[in-house]
Design a protein around this motif. Structure first.
Motif, PDB file in Angstrom:
ATOM      1  N   ALA A  36      46.724  31.447  45.176  1.00 35.16           N
ATOM      2  CA  ALA A  36      46.611  32.229  43.946  1.00 35.16           C
ATOM      3  C   ALA A  36      45.234  31.966  43.354  1.00 35.16           C
ATOM      4  CB  ALA A  36      47.706  31.831  42.962  1.00 35.16           C
ATOM      5  N   VAL A  37      44.316  32.888  43.614  1.00 39.92           N
ATOM      6  CA  VAL A  37      42.940  32.715  43.161  1.00 39.92           C
ATOM      7  C   VAL A  37      42.369  34.035  42.661  1.00 39.92           C
ATOM      8  CG1 VAL A  37      42.436  30.741  44.658  1.00 39.92           C
ATOM      9  CG2 VAL A  37      42.057  33.041  45.507  1.00 39.92           C
ATOM     10  N   CYS A  38      41.363  33.921  41.808  1.00 39.74           N
ATOM     11  CA  CYS A  38      40.624  35.074  41.301  1.00 39.74           C
ATOM     12  C   CYS A  38      39.717  35.623  42.400  1.00 39.74           C
ATOM     13  CB  CYS A  38      39.778  34.647  40.102  1.00 39.74           C
ATOM     14  SG  CYS A  38      40.713  33.984  38.708  1.00 39.74           S
ATOM     15  N   LEU A  39      39.011  36.691  42.089  1.00 41.44           N
ATOM     16  CA  LEU A  39      38.111  37.298  43.073  1.00 41.44           C
ATOM     17  C   LEU A  39      37.162  36.285  43.703  1.00 41.44           C
ATOM     18  CD1 LEU A  39      37.064  40.661  41.357  1.00 41.44           C
ATOM     19  CD2 LEU A  39      38.235  40.416  43.546  1.00 41.44           C
ATOM     20  N   ASP A  40      36.664  35.349  42.901  1.00 44.32           N
ATOM     21  CA  ASP A  40      35.688  34.377  43.400  1.00 44.32           C
ATOM     22  C   ASP A  40      36.313  33.122  44.000  1.00 44.32           C
ATOM     23  OD1 ASP A  40      36.651  33.151  41.082  1.00 44.32           O
ATOM     24  OD2 ASP A  40      34.681  32.372  40.517  1.00 44.32           O
ATOM     25  N   GLY A  41      37.646  33.044  44.019  1.00 44.71           N
ATOM     26  CA  GLY A  41      38.325  31.872  44.569  1.00 44.71           C
ATOM     27  C   GLY A  41      38.692  30.831  43.527  1.00 44.71           C
ATOM     28  N   SER A 123      42.474  44.326  40.771  1.00 46.16           N
ATOM     29  CA  SER A 123      43.457  45.314  41.241  1.00 46.16           C
ATOM     30  C   SER A 123      44.770  45.253  40.464  1.00 46.16           C
ATOM     31  CB  SER A 123      43.729  45.123  42.732  1.00 46.16           C
ATOM     32  OG  SER A 123      44.328  43.857  42.957  1.00 46.16           O
ATOM     33  N   SER A 124      44.671  44.998  39.173  1.00 46.02           N
ATOM     34  CA  SER A 124      45.842  45.024  38.283  1.00 46.02           C
ATOM     35  C   SER A 124      46.988  44.131  38.756  1.00 46.02           C
ATOM     36  CB  SER A 124      46.356  46.450  38.089  1.00 46.02           C
ATOM     37  OG  SER A 124      45.352  47.261  37.551  1.00 46.02           O
ATOM     38  N   ASP A 128      47.389  41.186  47.589  1.00 46.28           N
ATOM     39  CA  ASP A 128      47.928  40.013  48.280  1.00 46.28           C
ATOM     40  C   ASP A 128      47.388  39.987  49.709  1.00 46.28           C
ATOM     41  OD1 ASP A 128      49.266  37.685  48.807  1.00 46.28           O
ATOM     42  OD2 ASP A 128      51.234  38.616  48.995  1.00 46.28           O
ATOM     43  N   VAL A 129      46.067  39.957  49.819  1.00 39.05           N
ATOM     44  CA  VAL A 129      45.400  39.979  51.117  1.00 39.05           C
ATOM     45  C   VAL A 129      45.102  38.542  51.528  1.00 39.05           C
ATOM     46  CG1 VAL A 129      43.370  40.781  52.389  1.00 39.05           C
ATOM     47  CG2 VAL A 129      44.396  42.232  50.621  1.00 39.05           C
ATOM     48  N   GLU A 130      45.630  38.137  52.675  1.00 38.85           N
ATOM     49  CA  GLU A 130      45.427  36.769  53.161  1.00 38.85           C
ATOM     50  C   GLU A 130      43.995  36.548  53.639  1.00 38.85           C
ATOM     51  OE1 GLU A 130      46.268  32.953  53.669  1.00 38.85           O
ATOM     52  OE2 GLU A 130      47.790  34.348  52.983  1.00 38.85           O
ATOM     53  N   HIS A 131      43.484  37.510  54.399  1.00 39.94           N
ATOM     54  CA  HIS A 131      42.160  37.382  55.006  1.00 39.94           C
ATOM     55  C   HIS A 131      41.058  37.454  53.945  1.00 39.94           C
ATOM     56  CE1 HIS A 131      38.915  37.825  57.904  1.00 39.94           C
ATOM     57  NE2 HIS A 131      38.507  38.881  57.231  1.00 39.94           N
ATOM     58  N   VAL A 132      40.083  36.572  54.072  1.00 39.02           N
ATOM     59  CA  VAL A 132      38.904  36.600  53.210  1.00 39.02           C
ATOM     60  C   VAL A 132      37.712  36.902  54.104  1.00 39.02           C
ATOM     61  CG1 VAL A 132      37.444  35.266  51.645  1.00 39.02           C
ATOM     62  CG2 VAL A 132      39.916  34.894  51.661  1.00 39.02           C
ATOM     63  N   ASP A 133      37.055  38.008  53.817  1.00 36.86           N
ATOM     64  CA  ASP A 133      35.889  38.402  54.594  1.00 36.86           C
ATOM     65  C   ASP A 133      34.781  37.375  54.380  1.00 36.86           C
ATOM     66  OD1 ASP A 133      33.498  39.578  55.546  1.00 36.86           O
ATOM     67  OD2 ASP A 133      34.249  41.592  55.116  1.00 36.86           O
ATOM     68  N   PRO A 134      34.308  36.722  55.450  1.00 40.81           N
ATOM     69  CA  PRO A 134      33.284  35.688  55.296  1.00 40.81           C
ATOM     70  C   PRO A 134      31.959  36.230  54.758  1.00 40.81           C
ATOM     71  CG  PRO A 134      33.725  36.104  57.622  1.00 40.81           C
ATOM     72  CD  PRO A 134      34.704  36.923  56.832  1.00 40.81           C
ATOM     73  N   GLU A 135      31.741  37.534  54.901  1.00 36.17           N
ATOM     74  CA  GLU A 135      30.498  38.126  54.418  1.00 36.17           C
ATOM     75  C   GLU A 135      30.477  38.262  52.895  1.00 36.17           C
ATOM     76  OE1 GLU A 135      28.229  42.360  54.812  1.00 36.17           O
ATOM     77  OE2 GLU A 135      29.107  41.522  56.637  1.00 36.17           O
ATOM     78  N   ASN A 136      31.598  38.759  52.314  1.00 40.84           N
ATOM     79  CA  ASN A 136      31.580  38.963  50.863  1.00 40.84           C
ATOM     80  C   ASN A 136      32.302  37.853  50.087  1.00 40.84           C
ATOM     81  OD1 ASN A 136      34.429  39.664  50.697  1.00 40.84           O
ATOM     82  ND2 ASN A 136      33.875  41.652  51.547  1.00 40.84           N
ATOM     83  N   LEU A 138      35.263  37.446  48.955  1.00 39.05           N
ATOM     84  CA  LEU A 138      36.094  37.886  47.838  1.00 39.05           C
ATOM     85  C   LEU A 138      37.566  37.727  48.192  1.00 39.05           C
ATOM     86  CD1 LEU A 138      34.210  41.161  46.852  1.00 39.05           C
ATOM     87  CD2 LEU A 138      34.254  39.021  45.567  1.00 39.05           C
ATOM     88  N   TYR A 139      38.342  37.336  47.204  1.00 43.86           N
ATOM     89  CA  TYR A 139      39.783  37.162  47.368  1.00 43.86           C
ATOM     90  C   TYR A 139      40.484  38.283  46.605  1.00 43.86           C
ATOM     91  CZ  TYR A 139      38.536  32.418  48.789  1.00 43.86           C
ATOM     92  OH  TYR A 139      38.005  31.325  49.430  1.00 43.86           O
ATOM     93  N   PHE A 140      41.436  38.922  47.260  1.00 46.01           N
ATOM     94  CA  PHE A 140      42.204  39.994  46.624  1.00 46.01           C
ATOM     95  C   PHE A 140      43.665  39.541  46.560  1.00 46.01           C
ATOM     96  CE2 PHE A 140      38.485  41.969  48.576  1.00 46.01           C
ATOM     97  CZ  PHE A 140      37.947  42.608  47.485  1.00 46.01           C
ATOM     98  N   ARG A 141      43.975  38.740  45.531  1.00 45.67           N
ATOM     99  CA  ARG A 141      45.273  38.073  45.471  1.00 45.67           C
ATOM    100  C   ARG A 141      45.913  38.149  44.086  1.00 45.67           C
ATOM    101  NH1 ARG A 141      43.953  33.088  49.117  1.00 45.67           N
ATOM    102  NH2 ARG A 141      43.422  34.141  51.057  1.00 45.67           N
ATOM    103  N   GLY A 142      45.797  39.290  43.451  1.00 45.01           N
ATOM    104  CA  GLY A 142      46.328  39.461  42.099  1.00 45.01           C
ATOM    105  C   GLY A 142      47.820  39.224  41.978  1.00 45.01           C
ATOM    106  N   ALA A 143      48.601  39.613  42.994  1.00 42.08           N
ATOM    107  CA  ALA A 143      50.049  39.387  42.945  1.00 42.08           C
ATOM    108  C   ALA A 143      50.352  37.890  42.912  1.00 42.08           C
ATOM    109  CB  ALA A 143      50.741  40.056  44.132  1.00 42.08           C
ATOM    110  N   ARG A 144      49.584  37.121  43.645  1.00 46.23           N
ATOM    111  CA  ARG A 144      49.772  35.669  43.638  1.00 46.23           C
ATOM    112  C   ARG A 144      49.367  35.071  42.291  1.00 46.23           C
ATOM    113  NH1 ARG A 144      47.756  33.633  49.613  1.00 46.23           N
ATOM    114  NH2 ARG A 144      48.522  35.427  50.764  1.00 46.23           N
ATOM    115  N   LEU A 145      48.295  35.612  41.691  1.00 44.08           N
ATOM    116  CA  LEU A 145      47.894  35.169  40.347  1.00 44.08           C
ATOM    117  C   LEU A 145      49.043  35.380  39.361  1.00 44.08           C
ATOM    118  CD1 LEU A 145      44.319  36.728  39.946  1.00 44.08           C
ATOM    119  CD2 LEU A 145      44.865  34.316  40.206  1.00 44.08           C
ATOM    120  N   PHE A 146      49.578  36.587  39.375  1.00 37.05           N
ATOM    121  CA  PHE A 146      50.671  36.928  38.459  1.00 37.05           C
ATOM    122  C   PHE A 146      51.858  35.993  38.659  1.00 37.05           C
ATOM    123  CE2 PHE A 146      54.516  39.268  37.357  1.00 37.05           C
ATOM    124  CZ  PHE A 146      54.232  39.625  36.053  1.00 37.05           C
ATOM    125  N   LYS A 147      52.250  35.776  39.904  1.00 39.05           N
ATOM    126  CA  LYS A 147      53.394  34.908  40.191  1.00 39.05           C
ATOM    127  C   LYS A 147      53.127  33.473  39.722  1.00 39.05           C
ATOM    128  CE  LYS A 147      56.524  33.329  43.869  1.00 39.05           C
ATOM    129  NZ  LYS A 147      56.948  32.229  43.053  1.00 39.05           N
TER     130      LYS A 147
END
Length: 168
Positions: A36-41, A123-124, A128-136, A138-147
């Motif tokens: 459960a992390v923000c865009l920057d981890g 993303s409101s 809940d994307v597990e993979h983190v692109d090593p280039e950018n 960025l973490y897309f885990r808003g559902a985990r943040l909410f939980k």
């Protein structure tokens, strides 16, 4: 003119009377172990003011908005602000409006448990994307943040709630 100057002086001395108490940030460092992390981890964070008297078993939860990221570069730019990182949030915040702590400013909810959940996922609270692109990176885990935030509030007494209102 003298009345106006007195009001300005009082505002300078005592702050804006439209705002309530300074509310300390709650950072959920342990939530990162569940991803459960923000865009920057950085870990999720929120502001919480405990209710009292007849409002103790009632909760109002404000889910901060901010619009979705429209592109990777937009998300990357957002990740260095409070809209993408808990590291950039203030240590304290003032609640106003529906989260204010006085009956004069907020007659219906002033004594409820009042929560402001930071929007830091782009993303409101839905990603809940597990993979983190090593280039950018960025973490897309808003559902985990909410939980993670809801689980923490549950432990702080929301499990005994009679009423819960969520605002967005």
């Amino acid at each position: 003119m003298a009345t106006f100057l007195l009001i300005v002086l009082l505002a300078i001395l005592f702050g804006d009377v439209g705002y309530g108490l300074q509310i300390n940030i709650t950072v959920l460092d342990n939530a990162t172990t569940q991803g459960a992390v923000c865009l920057d981890g950085s870990p999720p964070a929120y502001y919480f003011d405990k209710g009292f008297d007849t409002g103790l078993s009632n909760w109002i939860i404000f889910l901060d908005g901010g619009g979705w990221c429209e592109s990777i570069s937009d998300c990357k730019n957002r990740s260095i602000t409070e809209k993408g990182s808990s590291k950039n949030m203030k240590n304290q915040s003032q609640f106003a409006g529906i989260l204010h702590n006085t009956p004069q400013q907020n007659p219906d909810f002033y004594n409820w448990n009042r929560v402001w959940v930071n929007y830091s996922d782009g993303s409101s609270f839905t990603g809940d994307v597990e993979h983190v692109d090593p280039e950018n990176k960025l973490y897309f885990r808003g559902a985990r943040l909410f939980k993670a935030v809801m689980d923490d509030l549950w432990r702080k007494g929301m499990q005994y709630a009679k009423n819960v209102i969520s605002a967005y």
